[in-house]
Each structure stands twice: as C-alpha cells, then as structure tokens.
Scaffold this active site. Sequence first.
Site, PDB file in Angstrom:
ATOM      1  N   CYS A   2       0.829  -1.187   0.000  1.00 30.20           N
ATOM      2  CA  CYS A   2       0.000   0.000   0.000  1.00 30.20           C
ATOM      3  C   CYS A   2       0.873   1.250   0.000  1.00 30.20           C
ATOM      4  O   CYS A   2       2.092   1.184  -0.074  1.00 30.20           O
ATOM      5  CB  CYS A   2      -0.896   0.007   1.247  1.00 30.20           C
ATOM      6  N   ARG A  50      -4.710   1.297  -1.070  1.00 30.11           N
ATOM      7  CA  ARG A  50      -4.601  -0.128  -0.788  1.00 30.11           C
ATOM      8  C   ARG A  50      -4.393  -0.980  -2.028  1.00 30.11           C
ATOM      9  O   ARG A  50      -5.091  -0.815  -3.029  1.00 30.11           O
ATOM     10  CB  ARG A  50      -5.858  -0.617  -0.062  1.00 30.11           C
ATOM     11  N   GLY A 378      14.922 -12.254  -5.692  1.00 29.91           N
ATOM     12  CA  GLY A 378      16.153 -12.652  -5.009  1.00 29.91           C
ATOM     13  C   GLY A 378      17.047 -11.534  -4.530  1.00 29.91           C
ATOM     14  O   GLY A 378      18.222 -11.765  -4.240  1.00 29.91           O
TER      15      GLY A 378
END
Length: 614
Positions: A2, A50, A378
């Site tokens: 958000c 949101r 990663g």
Amino acid sequence: MCGITGWIDWTSDLTKESISLEKMTDTLAPRGPDASGTWISAHCALGHRRLSVIDPENGAQPMIRHTGDDKFVVVYNGELYNALELRKELESRGRSFTTNCDTEVLLVAYMEWGKTCLERFNGIFAFAIWDVAQQELFLARDRLGVKPLFYSTRDGLFIFGSEQKCILAHPAVKPEVGAEGLAEIFILGPARTPGHGVYKQISELKPGHCMAVTRSGVKTITYWKLESSPHPQNVDETAEHVRELLKDTVERQLVSDVPVCTLLSGGLDSSALTTLAVRYYDANGQGNVHTYSVDYTDNDKHFQAHAFQPNSDAPWIARMTSHLGTIHHPIQFDTPELIGALQDATFARDLPGMADVDASLLLFCHEIKKGATVAISGEAADEIFGGYPWFHREEALSSGTFPWSLASAMRADLLAPDVAAWMKPLDYIGDRYAQAIAEVPRLDGEDEQTQKMRRMSYLNITRFMPTLLDRKDRMSMAAGLEVRVPFCDHRLVEYVWNIPWEIKTSGDREKGILRKALKGVLPDDVLTRKKSPYPKTHNPNYLAAVKGLLLDVLNDPSSPLLPLINVKKVRELAESDAASSNIPWFGQLMSGPQLFAYLYQVNLWLKQYKVVIG
C-alpha cells in the site's frame, strides 16, 4: 502492499484540510490501485491507498480499533509473515479479531504490547498509529528498510509518507535542494545516505527505527541493528541452518489470497527461491508456479561477456524452467520502450535512478501485474552472502571508499567548477564513507582481514542494498505489484552476518556457504554458475538513443541541468569512444550508456519537480 501518508498539526484544526489530505493520498494511487481511504481529526490526518493481498474484503484502511475508552487508528504498508502466530498469541491473551488481515494483527499487537510489538514482527512494513487518548503518533519501519517511509518536520508540522511525492504535495513543503542534496545526486547517486531524503525539507526514517510524535516533540529510537558475535557452528552445521532458515522464510512469504509468482534469472538466488516455491506448491497441491524473466531485443546478438556480467541468462532460465516445470513468461523490451520509460521511472522514484535498469524493471513489473499481484525476488543475497565482485578484489577492499562507486573523481570532474567548489563532492563522499565505517559493530579478537570483510559486509547491507530495495519497491509499486524479498528476512541476515568469511566462501567460491546449503536443491550446473547481475540492454541502439537525449539537453539553453555541470566535458565524453565503455561508474550495471541516461534523468527530475537549488 500500500501507500500511506498523513500529518500532525498541533496548532490548527485539520478537519478543514480534507482536500490537502486527499491530494497527498492520491499521489500514491499506483501503490494502492484497489482502494483509497482517509481519516481526519482535529490534529491528525491519515491517508491510505490499498493493494489488496490478504483478506481483500475486510482489510480497508485507515483501520480503527477500540480498547476501553481509547481509540487507535492505523495506516500500514507491508506484510507480517508471522501474522498467524501473533494472532493466536493475542487471542490467548483475550484479544478478538473481526478480519483475517495482518493489518488488524499489527494494530492489536500495538494495543497489547505497545512499542515493543516491533520485536515480535517478522515482515516488511512501514506504518503509523494514532493513539487518540494519548495524542501520540507512532511510526515504524522494518529492520532492513524494504518498505519506505519519509517525513518532514517544519513550523510545528510533522508530515509523513511512503514516497517523497506525497510529502511534496503538502502545501508547506517545497522541492528545495541544497549542496548536500546535490552531492547525494551527483556523487553518491543513485545511492542515498540512510536518513536523507535529498530534498532539504524531507528526511527518511532509517531502517530498524521507530519514532513517536507528541506535543513535546519528535523522538526517534533504534529498535534493531546488526550485532557482532562469535559463530560457534562448523561449515556443515552452518549450511544446514541457512537451508532451514531460507526454506521457512520462502514458505512464509508464499502466503497470499492473490496469485504469487517468482522472478527467475536462472542464477543461484532466483533459482533457489523458485525451487523452494515449486516444492511448497507441490506439497500443498497448489498447482504450477508461474515464473517471469526479462531480456532485451537482440541481446543475444550484442551481449559481450566481461568481468561484471560474465554470461547471459537465457540458457539458464530455460534450464530451470524445464527442470522445475514452471509456467514461464519471458518478457522482452526494445530500445524505444526503455527510452520511453525513463521519465516514468524518474517519477516513480521521485529522483534520478538506475537509468535503463529502473526503466526496464518498471516495464517488467507492469507486464507481471497482468498475471500476478505478488512476486518473489532474489534481492539482497549478494550483499548478505558476499557475492559481488568487490568482495573479492583487493583494490576494492582497500579503496577507502564505497566499492561500487570507484569513479568519484570522474563524476566530480563533470560538475561545473563553481558548483563543485560549493558542493565539495569528494569531501562529501569521504565523510559519508567514514560515517558508515564508524558504525560497524566490531568483535573483539578479529584480525585485520576479518575486520576488513566485516566492514565490506556492513557497507553492502546498509549502503548498497537500500539502493536496490528502493529500486524494487518504487518500480514494482508504481505498477501495483507487491514484491517480496526472502533474503531480507531479519533472522537470516542476523545469522549470516556473523558467519566467518572463510565459511561464507566455502569451496573457494563467492557465496560458497549458500551454494553448499543448496546442494541437492539445485542442479549442480546451476549451483556452480558464476554470478551475473540483473540483465541490461547491450544494444548499440540504446547507447545512440541516450547520447541523443543527453545532447538534446546540452543543446537546450533552458535545461536546468546546464548550470550544474561542465557542459564542455560532458559533451566531449558523450562524443568520445569511451561512451561505450563497459567499466561501471556505479554498481555492476551502470557504465557509459547509463551515465548519459542518468544525466538525462537528472535534468528530467529538475524540470518535472521544479526543483529549487540553494
């Protein structure tokens, strides 16, 4: 994920400021495309955008909860990966819940344990909680700084937000930049000193820090930092513990009520995360994992191996997708798309960034968003386990400066002489390096070589890694995509921090202990693949295009960049054979073409944000 924003004003009635609050909140719409909410009282205003990931139906924010006569209001950006355990513990202590979302868990945890709740959280977060009875705003940021949080204090106001843009949308904050901010851009950038927001009136809440805002003032507290201690385990025990920690971390971060995918380059880190995700999905009957990779048109024709990028990803991606049976989505971009995205990438970061590396990631995230809302990536493995070339080169280890930024003199030489005299760029980077080194938590009894490697690890975790986390957060959230980074789990970071260098490099390889931990998890050829960074374009058309963009800037007398640089030297560099150099001036990826794109982004930023220098 958000976007959050808001402000405190002890002297005015903020209920009359709803338009300003909505304007600030709206700047964060890309971070939260699913819903918007605001809450406003006499002295506190909170805004939220949101992106629904957990309990989409019931997790609306700002969220309000009561305990006795007190009322608490939260705006929160992040994910708690131990929310289920926390919820069970809180229920055992008599707390009840009305949703299944981690926002409520975080808020109730604060209501139960106060500021010490941070010690219990496993996750990535930036949040603000308003205690109505105590008239106190409490803000916190996760330990490694995966989620951003900026603030401004001036004239009795305290203003905060996920990005600088929402703070700049407040009428009291101006886009002013002084000598220090310019030094951040021209000599450190695209890195940034922890705590600095570049703009004069904007600061950053550092990772592992929290703050309380009351009528008495603003108090900042460090709640987490790296601590050095002896490492008692042997190599085999260490590898086993790393493997179990990583497995647990990945499985926690796969929890979601929306589709999850992985970003796959075929390298050690992304292949490990993808393999663990596939195993988890297989064990739980969740079907095939979707994987995504990025590349560039004609890169197979133009790629030339060198020390900083030794091999191409494509064959290794094919190796892993075939091995794992994932549903793979190869994404490819051409030069015009990369050029076109430079402006959007600058706006997403609120600053000039990593040129085509940012632009391609932004485009990549937009493509991923078409099929997923959450991705596993990663980032951080090289900083934590020691994978970068500069961990293994004596000239970098002994350079006396940030090892990813060894071209400081060249960069300083590109500044206008009067600006350089005002900014003192080489003094600035020297001071920032000394500041970083002074912070390193030392361990008694370590020899000089061990101390040197500990210093290098600290620099990478606290100074280089935030640059890549900033990049990943801003580019992904600009596309409404949540990216999770398992290697940033604080338990893993704390553990690996104290692994001796000779164990970290087991088998006389970079990231040797991680390779040993993944033995039997990955195919042997992938396990031993030499590190190659995030791919960039090698197409000569890109070099020609960014040279053209920069020359257009140099030829336009109204360009705000011109008074800040030595135009003659920059022009000579753009027109020289050195323009195609593969020698990086920042990190592993930013060489000749990226220098021109970066300067173009600086000009874009100065113009677009109407930056005032002084």
